[in-house]
Each structure stands twice: as C-alpha cells, then as structure tokens.
Design an enzyme around this catalytic site. Sequence first.
Site, mmCIF file in Angstrom:
data_model
loop_
_atom_site.group_PDB
_atom_site.id
_atom_site.type_symbol
_atom_site.label_atom_id
_atom_site.label_comp_id
_atom_site.label_asym_id
_atom_site.label_seq_id
_atom_site.Cartn_x
_atom_site.Cartn_y
_atom_site.Cartn_z
ATOM 1 C CG ASP A 6 53.626 25.846 44.513
ATOM 2 O OD1 ASP A 6 54.108 25.828 43.644
ATOM 3 O OD2 ASP A 6 53.428 26.591 45.291
ATOM 4 C CG HIS A 38 49.871 30.750 42.513
ATOM 5 N ND1 HIS A 38 50.846 31.175 42.636
ATOM 6 C CD2 HIS A 38 50.147 29.632 43.888
ATOM 7 C CE1 HIS A 38 51.433 31.543 43.966
ATOM 8 N NE2 HIS A 38 51.275 29.966 44.555
#
Length: 456
Positions: free
Chosen positions: A45, A189
């Site tokens: 993400d 991430h």
Amino acid sequence: MQTLMLWLFYISSFYAFIPGMITRIFGFRVFRKGKSEREFALTFDDGPDPRYTPQLLDLLKRYDAKATFFVVGRNAEQHPELLKRMHEEGHLIGIHNYIHKSNWFMRPGTVRKQIKMTAEIIFSITGEWATYYRPPWGIVNMFDVYKRGQYKIVLWSSMFGDWREKTGADKLAKRMLNKLKPGEVMLLHDCGSTIGANPDAPKQMLIALEQVLQEAERRQLQSIRIDEMIKVTENAPESKLSIGKQFVVKLWLMWEVVFHFIFHLKTVTPADPFLHYRLRRYKGETVILDNGSTLEKGAPIVELHFDNQKLFRIGVNSRSTVHLAIQMIRTMEKELPTLAYQLMDNAGLRDAKALYGVSMINRGPEKFGFSIRDLPNGWFAKSTTVYLKVLMSVIHPAGQDRLKKSPAKLVPKMIIMPVDLLFERYSVNGSHRKVNSEVMNTIIATDSPELLNVSQ
C-alpha cells in the site's frame, strides 16, 4: 445538545463503524484471505515511492514473486515510470484512493471521485482499468460495501506494523514468517510518507521481506497476485461445499480454537500445524501394550490432537481416499521425529508413559508404532462415533458414500504408543523413513485409509 450528540453517534455507527466491523471481522462482501495449497499474496500500500518501490521491484524479480500494489493516485501521477514497470513485470495494480484519506471522513460522492481519478491515472499509464480497491486503513463506509460497482474490495489477513521503523527488520521478519502460510494475504507498505508512518520504514520491510521470500522458496510457496488468489480460492474444493457443510465446518473450526484455549495445547510445528498435544492423566481401564508394558489409570500421557483446519484442507483437496492417505502419511512422518525431540527436551513431558489419541484409523497406524484398542462401551464411545461420522461426511473425499458402504469399519478406537518406543523409533535419524511404504501397502491392500483422526 445531548440528543444531537446521540443522533450523531447513531449516524456515524451506521455509516462507518458497523460496516467496518462487519467487513473486518466477518469478511462480508470483501476479499481478505484465500484458500490454496502453495500460494500466498503479497500486497503493498501507499506507493509508489521513488526510493523504495524500485528496490522492492528488484527484490520481487530476483525471487520470481508477483505482488499487488494498491497505489495512491497522487503518487502514481508523480511517478508514472514506476507504474509502467509494475505492469510490465507482471504485477497487479489496484486503487488506494487519490489521496490517503479515510473513507469514514468523506462523503460517498467524494470516495467515488477519489477512486475514479486513480483508476483513470492507472489506465493512462498501463492501458488497463484497475478493478481492485483497498480503502486506506481498510476502513469502509456503508456505501463502499453496498455500492461497490465494478470494484472488488480487498483487505488482508495479516499485517505486521511495518510502517514503524522501530519495529526493525528482525522482529518484522519473525512476525511475517509466523504468518507465511498458503492463502495468506499480507499487508505491507513500500512508502513511508503517509501520516503515522516513518519515512525510512520501508528499508526495514525490504530486509525482512527478503528473509521471507527465501523461506517461501525453501517451503515451495509462491507469492501470487490478488486476482490469481481469488481465482484459486473460487476453484478450491472447499469453496464448492454446500451451505450446510460450510456451516458444520465453521462450527468445527470455532470449537477447535476454544478447545486449544481451554486446554493449552502445544503445537509440534507452529509454522504448519498438524499435530497438537497436551500432558494429562490417563483415565481409562488398564491397557497392555504391544511391547508388554501396561498403561494404568492415573499414568501421565501425552494426548494427541490433529489440527482440524489442516485435516479439512487435506481432505477436501484430496482426489481420492488413497491420495488422502498419502498426504496424511507424509505429514505424519515429518511430525513424529519432531515430537520425539520436543518430548525428550522437556523434563515434564519426558516421563509420560505413552502417546494417546482417539481415531477412526482401523488399519495402518500400527506401522508407525501405535497399538490399536477398542474404546470401552459407554457414552464417550457413542458420542465420539457420531461426532467423527459427521466430520467424515464433510471431509472425506468419498463423504456419505463411504459411510453407507462401510459403516461397520468407521468406528473410533484408541491409538496408543509407549513414549519409550517413540524415542527408540524416531529420535534416531532415518529410522522412521521405512514407514511410508509399509503403511501404503497395508492401505492399498485393504482399501481402508481411514486416516481422519480426531481425539477431542
């Protein structure tokens, strides 16, 4: 004023809190975990990030791993070359809003606009429309759930705190390795510029991820894209079970969690659970074992329990009873030496008299060193018979047909092995390897691979 605050609470709960809870806990109308034998899904993400995303792509390429990137539209707009590379190297690109803002704090129209803008940016760079969407922080509102349109909401089954640099690569790797299992959807991430994240946190994530990819390679596990995971899951045999069978399985697996919590079961191989055990006192009648020793009431025993979820996965993915037997045997062969080592290494367990369990195994386990004994007549034997036959109908490849053809053979029995025999056979390297062919010969000759063991 108090009435107004109460109404605001009700509205916010209905709009955001309740939909978020339902999707996160129950997985309602979202995808968060797959069903597969050898695949897991890496998802990233907040990117792309000009510093860390190229390093991540290099790492994935080295290990031939595919991933899914849920990109922030503004970041994608600023770094189109990174999206183009993701696409060209076979990764899936999804939407993570145009700016990283929670859907709880945006109107439905604003959320739709964020998604549309990001989708158009992805299309302008790759020539493909994104159809997978992950809301920031996994937070959805009522309209996200009920008016998804052409987008599939994707959450996750495990996250690791990798947005905090202080977590460190070692702790992060340990957390990830504990979750490295088929069907897992991992949240990571590749950008640290989001509010609450540390700018250099992805550096620690990359170090940890390489350890995970090395271990995945050793275990022959493969990282695949979310769209591929969804396809594998939809084609998994357990996904085709009737609603009634799915309900039975859900209750069964929920009971296992409760049972493990109550009785503090230990697991032989936590990374891939198959055998669980606990120390307790034997409560049955005196039994004379095959080696001449006796098991008397009150003697310490190690009670065995098979992992119900693993049994279910093996059972529903087996093409035949012989295929089921082969998988069970191979797994058992790996577990018994490890169990022997753990018992020898624990003074409290080392003095146990025997391994003990209750099973529908009628032929085969004696080749592993177990003695097979009838359960004494009584309520326990009757209730266990009913319980195991229900599970057999759900899990066994032949299901109800097996119960109809051979009901007399499907009787639970005690399986017992002296701990001394376990140490003798399985604590010496290589001494257990001849078991496979012996057990298989017995199973094929008798056509009775009832290896569905439950001792709860």
